[in-house]
Design a protein around this motif. Sequence first.
Motif: not given
Lengths: 865, 424, 111, 208
Positions: A740-758
């Motif tokens: 699942v993670r691979r399939r939604f890689n972009l979203i996963y990156r977005f989320l794992i980086n916390k929406w890049w808020f920091d």
Amino acid sequence: MDTSLLPILLGVAVLLPLASFFTLLMIGRWLPQSWSGYIATTAIVTAGLLSFWSLSIWLFNHAPEAGSHQTAEHVASGQMPSVHARLVAQHDQPDGPAPATIPGQEPSPEVASHSPEAASHSPEAASQSPEAEHTSAEHGGKKHAYTDDYYLLGQFGRLRLTISYYIDSLTLVMFCVVSIIASCIHFYSMGYMHEEEGVFTDPEVTMKDGSLLKRPGRYWVFFMYLSLFCFSMLGLLLAGNVAMVFVFWELVGICSYFLIGFYVERKSASNAANKAFIVNRIGDFGMIIGLMALWTGLGTLAFGDVDASGNGTIEKAEQGIFTQVRSEESGYCLATPIGMVRQSARGEVGKWARQHPEAAVNGDTAELDKRLRQLQSERISDGKTPYGYWLLIIAGVGIFCGCVGKSAQFPLHVWLPDAMEGPTPVSALVHSATMVAAGVYLVGRFYPVFTPEVLFVIAIIGVFTLFMAATIAITATDIKRVLAYSTISQLGYMMMALGLGGWLAGMLHLVTHAFFKSLLLMCSGSVIHAVHTNEMPEMGGLRKKMPYTAYTMLVGCLAISGVCLPFLIGFSGYYSKDMILEQAFSFRGANAGWLGSLFFVTATGGAAITAFYMFRLWFMTFAGSPRNEHRYSHAYESPKTIYVPLVILAVFATAVAWHIPFVSVSLQGLLEQARPTGTAATVTSSMLGMTWPNEHIAHLDSQWWTIKFPVTMLATGTALGGILLAAVLYGFGVVNPDDVRRRFNLIYRFLINKWWFDELYDVLFVKPLHQISHVVSRIDQRWIDGLIDGLAWSVRWFARTWERVVDQGLVDGVVNVVGRWTYSIGASLRVVQTGSLRQYVMFLAIALIAIFLIVSFFWSPTLAF
Amino acid sequence: MAEFFVDRLSLSAPVGYTLAALIQCVLIVALIGVAALLFIWMERKISGRIQDRWGPNRVGGKFGWFQTLADGMKLLTKEDLAPKDAQVILFRLAPYVSFAASFSAYLALPFADGWVIAPMTMGLFFILAVLGLEVFGVILGGYASGSKWSLFGAIRQAAQVVSYEVPLAMCAVVPVFLCGTMDLVAIGEKQAGLFTNWLVFHDPFTFVIFWVYFTCTVASVNRSPFDLPEAESELVAGFLTEYSGLRWSFFFMAEYSSMLLVSGLAAILFFGGWNGPLPIFHCIGWAYQQSETTWRLTGYLANLAGCVNFLAKAVLGVTVMMWVRWTLPRLRIDQVITVCLKYCVPLAAICFVGALMWQTLAWPSPNDLVPVTPAGKAGVREQWVLQQAKNAGRENLVGVSGPATDMPVTDIVVRPLEQEGGEG
Amino acid sequence: MYLLLAQITVAHYLVVGAVLFVTGVLCMATKRNAIGVLIGIELVLNGANLNFIAFGSKYLRHDTLGFDGQLIALFVIVLAAAEAAVALAIALNFYNNHTTIDVDKAEDLKG
Amino acid sequence: MMLLATLDWYSLFFLLFALLTCGFAVGVLFSDNIVHMAFYLTLSLGSCAGLFFLAGAPFVGAMQLMIYVGGTVVLLAFGVMLTANANFSSLRIPRGGWVVSLIVGGLLLVLLLTAALRVESWRTPRDEAVLPLAEVQTATVLGAGLTGVRVDKLHEDDPVTRRGMSGYLLPFVIISVHLLVVLVGAAYMARTRIYRRSASGNPRSRTG
């Protein structure tokens, strides 16, 4: 059981943790380590007992009567009390005694359409004056809030600084909640922090020589801070005026700073503490603006009417904020207070003063007030925003800014996940009962002051936060961070509920969330204690090793997901979350268009996500097979001091929102008693073109099929769906999460980086700030320093010349001459100082005789002879 | 007594006074002399019994009655020596100073109701003051002996007595304020009644303070365990080293008479003086009432019994001192000072405040449980402020809350005087 | 004989006080021993005290100081005791430093 | 017998005590031995206490005995003993000093006696008979006076005087504190560390 006991009991309950703090501060260092735990725990447990005592006094005097929420749900429609109807009907009357003083408020067709039953009850209700309605709304004429001063600190012109209290059922409920949770956390901490009792080896701090840091344990320091934290929070709850609120607000902030940075030797911890503090300061800045706006416009800091003269009559100057904002003559609707009007209509005031100089001199403002009211109603009838309304909005938004900081709402949410650097009990305390709860509590407390526009801001912020945080939580692997984002998300729910007019929903969720979130965090602490890691991928299968933790945590997960047997019974989260969703749904009904639906849709989706990530957490931690055998083999069930509080909290997390059978006491009923007068009303904002439906509408029996049933079914369905998904992915391994993670890689990156808020903040604020600082520093060094050096050089030159000419020549000359004279006189007189005592005595005697003789012979001979 | 000579026998005043003075002198000297003889014999017997031996049992029959007399003969016949380095005049004078001080303290000591040589309103203070002079003789003697042992003894004595005077005075002050007077006769009178009326039983603090008082008196008359000035094992015999014969015996007379004096003082201050544990003579109406001055036989008999009673108490006190002497080991000099400054003074101070509190707050004392007592509660009956106000014709100066006759001082409220401005 | 028959007045006391005072002053002036000087001071103070008592005594005059005299005398006595303590401490210190108690040697601050 | 009958006992005792007081004071003055001086001082002060008794101030007299004779003189004796070394005789002052002192002292005495005897009212005796000693009650009055209440002034018309403004509470408190400070100070001074020039020439060597 007199209510006059309440302020004393609660005051003592507030002071006990303070006493514990001071005791530990003064002598904690020298006490046996374990004593500090006992002292702090005794203090908070006693405070808890006092809180419950107070609650029982309250219940004894203010039995929740029929007509509040839960009865409205269960009583057959034929016997339905008329409170709802009246509340609705009252604002349905265009020609009531106080016509439409709310700016832009007009009779709303939506309200009418939502309450056909209400309309049928309205004839008798319509004849009632708002005063009569008010008294019945205030529960049979009994006071619904007690407020007075403990002590007058000082009076400076209009400004009265007092230590005062404001006690209503919300205060009492929050007291009980805070003290129960804090007591559990104290017990828990006694087990959890036992490593601090002796010499503590910090596994995460490496010294220069490669060894781990060893330092004396700070067990007593920890409990000292905990006590101060409890004191601050309880004080905030009891505070009866804005100044006290602010003081305790900041105390809460500083306590969280201390506790998050408890492992101060760890770089990450001190950074997190700084971050929490600085981010909170940003919010507090807004809060100060809001408070100042309130003070400027209203001239008082007190919440309620304080009887300053002490003779039972309330002086006008001492009308509290709530009374001024929702005055009796405006029918308890939000109206711009006359002070704010005067503040912003300065031109009119000046004109009036020129016309009536004698009244202006005498300070007789009654005439002026009348004139201002007239102007205001003219503007309202013109459809313009009345004078001072913006001031009210600024006040509301400002106060909400503070709450954004404290309750970790977007955009100031970034501190909360980092705050997990503190010891787990602290996280539990911060996340459930104290710090973040303070923000929501304050929004609830200031609810009467918020205009619809402010409510809209709150709702938008809340809904965004809840979604954003929920999505981030999906990908987080740190067990505590999942919970941190979950907290942010749940706080978003509360804020959204409040922003949509669901005061009761928001407050109820605050209470239920406090219990299950503290439970969850303490469970996670227990897990961390057992496996010595925060990373969920290294856990798994712990259910067998630590059954207490596993099943109490399961209770927490069920509660937060809002699992239930629909309409029958459920975990506490079910009640509060459902209420929020119902209000959102009701709001959707009142406001057509995507904006109206946004809240409900997002919230429901958020509920699904919540269920998903919570069960993801549970499954990853407790279910399946161990992923790290080493850690698994060392895991063990935590000691009793840790899991007994878990069990207690699990019971509360399950049942706190239940309606106790055969007794008309329930949490909802209690909270309903504290509802600010006039807030259970449908309001409309002409500025935004939106309507905020009356919260009671969602619970009218007539709306059961249109609101309650669909919402409940939908919520249950989404929750179960989320759980199912989690089970599929993590519980039974049907689908590999990595795929699942691979399939939604972009979203996963977005989320794992916390929406890049920091990163965003870094780019937006930190980097530019550094650049600007750099430039400013260059200017400082080049130009300003040069200028100052030049000045210094010229001053030195002048001083040297001055010294040579004036000082050495003139002043020294005079002083030397005087000194020489003095020396020569002294040298000639030293002969007399022989140092012989006997000689001095003779001198004395001879002088005596001589004086006598001189006086008698030359002055007054009769004196002697 | 002088009044008796002058009024009854119509002698001229000077003659009467002189006669009375002579008689009283003789009586006191006789009393001290006999008492000293008795005490020395008692001391020997008691020490013997404590050390599990017979003590004197040859001279004068079975009990060794005449041992002391025999010793006295020996002392009288000893050669009166003065060391070469001594300052002879002071050396010879010192025993008399000591003896005279101890002797003249008896001036103010009442033996029964009204049986006192010089009735003084501040008898207690006088006794304490004069008793303090006794140390001067010891210091003089120690210094004038020209011997280092004597000098050490004298210095020790001075340090010890000066130190112990502080707690002693603090203890003695407690009965004074409880009774509101320093007149020992009045203090004794106010303890008439059942033994519960004795001040030692007044409250817990007075009970404690009696023991402090006793300790301090033991120290101030140089008895063991505080007999540092004459510690024979280290200082040969302290200030007595160079003395012999009659002068030595004068010092001893002074010591024994001081013992009797302080024991008698204790009896008056704490144990009801001449009042027995049961007020027999008050019940049968023989005893003198308060402020009754006429002479009558029954009163005389009651006083005689009281005198015996008083002497019995005093002798009992002396006996206890002897018992203590032969039981406890001697303290070191630093321990002596420590006992005084670290224990006696704070204890006395606390008890002083405590007893004051007890009295002021009118907390119950055992005497309140006794249904009827002839003399009433031993309380503050000093009504000076009242009397003075009455004398000045300004009764309303003083607010009185209760019958004006018998009223504790605590109830007296001196009101601001402007309020009665119209009256002046 | 006259004195024996005369009634005593304030003046009699004052004479005794004067003698004590002068003796004390002379004592201070003629003693080289520090303690002797101290003794002189005590005598002077006593002379003053006697005067106060005499002026306050109601046996001697109608128009007296009353109890003020005695009160002041009490103060003087207490202060004298304090003064004696301090002076003796000074004397002991002086003796310890100079191994003598001769006040003529106490001229370290001589001009 | 005649003499006895007309004898005024008060005068007799006064003369006795006055003579003792003055005599021993003179003894103090002319004695060379410091111990004798202290002894004479005791007797002089004791007699003076007798004068106080005679003047109707028994409390002050007893106080004199207690504090002066019992305390101060013991203190003096202490000082004597602690500072005694063999040659007191070397502390005599020269004859010339004696002569000057006696002349000045005589002048002073003349001055004081003149002053004492000049005032008429000081020389006139009280007209009533001397009050009997037993009626004198002073301790309570003095105690009340020290605590600020003047029971002896209750008959006065001036309310300020009556109200106790003439009491001595404040001086009493001040003097109590003073006494305490003095005692502490004296104890401190008497045991301060002493720097004595040692034989080796090192002036700072500590001898305790």
